[in-house]
Design a protein around this motif. Structure first.
Motif: not given
Length: 315
Positions: A238, A241-242, A245, A250, A253-254
């Motif tokens: 994981h 990167t929350e 956003r 991004l 796959d973020h």
């Protein structure tokens, strides 16, 4: 210069940034020191002939960064404003941090199975990085849990050290790319167990660490046991990167997108480095290298911005 994250990438950026006179402030985040603080033996970081400890290495990196002028802040960022310079970060206690440039080094976390026994045996036979820890299992029987590219690549890598590698997958087919599957099935030292889930990692007691994995058949429910001394969980990562956003570009796959060959993100003056941009290598040394890149890119950005402001004022 603001730096968010204090693993090898963030601290390398801080060292270079401080030496360039950019007065870096490092906001350490929820895990000061990054993933290396949860790693014990480190044998592949250049410059140390003997095995070193991950937490010690991060302490030394932080001390070096502070020695050359970086400031360390203990805070967790909950909000960002990248709409204009100076960029603004807001901590969970309301403190505001501003910087003419921002380096994001928030890293990525390995996905785990979520078992109590897994947590208890981390670093004692259970790992999420074959490249990091496979060397310690030379000649030993090991298992890899997963079915994607990462799991197959780790199984193939482990054959460099182990004569007996078992891939455990909960389904009856792999998600990995076809060419990787072909290499896996062609390798004489790899066995695949289909339709199996790990129910428990078994502690051998004392200093033995992991001695086996208890498995559950996903079709029949039957229980079985596989004796192993190393278990590698390879079910993905994981990226942290929350926060970004809607603020930065991004990838699918973020992970934070960066211009190839640089640390430049989609917002001028914002740079990213380390595992938050890297889904391939994920090593301390590569993270440190991209931290250096981010600081150098930031320095050049500020020089260009300063030159543009002077030129505009002279008109």
């Amino acid at each position: 210069m603001l730096i968010l994250g204090s693993g090898p990438a963030g601290l390398s950026a801080a060292i270079y940034g401080a030496r360039a006179g950019m007065q870096p402030i490092v906001v350490q985040g929820i895990q000061p020191g990054g993933q290396l603080t949860t790693t014990t033996d480190v044998e592949n970081y250049p410059g140390f002939r003997e095995v070193i400890q991950g937490p010690w290495l991060m302490q030394e990196m932080q001390a070096q960064a502070e020695h050359v002028g970086a400031r360390m802040m203990w805070d967790t960022i909950v909000e960002v404003d990248l709409s204009q310079r100076p960029f603004r970060l807001i901590g969970d206690g309301g403190d505001v941090y501003e910087g003419e440039v921002l380096v994001i080094a928030t890293g990525a976390q390995a996905k785990w199975l979520g078992l109590d026994s897994e947590q208890a045996l981390k670093g004692k036979g259970v790992s999420a990085c074959a490249t990091c820890d496979g060397f310690f299992y030379r000649g030993k029987k090991v298992a890899v849990i997963g079915g994607g590219n990462t799991a197959v690549e780790e199984a193939l890598y482990l054959t460099n050290h182990s004569p007996d590698v078992t891939l455990i997958h909960r389904r009856d087919s792999l998600r990995a790319e076809r060419i990787l599957q072909e290499r896996l099935h062609a390798h004489p030292n790899i066995t695949v167990l289909w339709n199996k889930e790990v129910a428990e990692f078994v502690d051998g007691g004392g200093n033995a660490g992991l001695c086996a994995v208890e498995l559950t058949d996903t079709v029949t429910g039957e229980r079985s046991r596989l004796d192993v001394e190393g278990g590698f969980v390879a079910i993905g990562h994981h990226p942290a990167t929350e926060l970004f956003r809607g603020h930065l570009k991004l990838d699918e796959d973020h992970y934070i997108w960066v211009e190839p060959g640089t640390a430049k993100t989609s917002v001028p003056g914002v740079f990213a480095c380390g595992d938050v941009t890297d889904k391939v290598y994920r090593q301390a040394i590569t993270a440190a290298g991209t931290g250096c890149m981010a600081a150098l890119d930031a320095e050049r950005f500020l020089q260009a911005a300063e030159f543009a402001e002077l030129a505009e004022a002279a008109e």
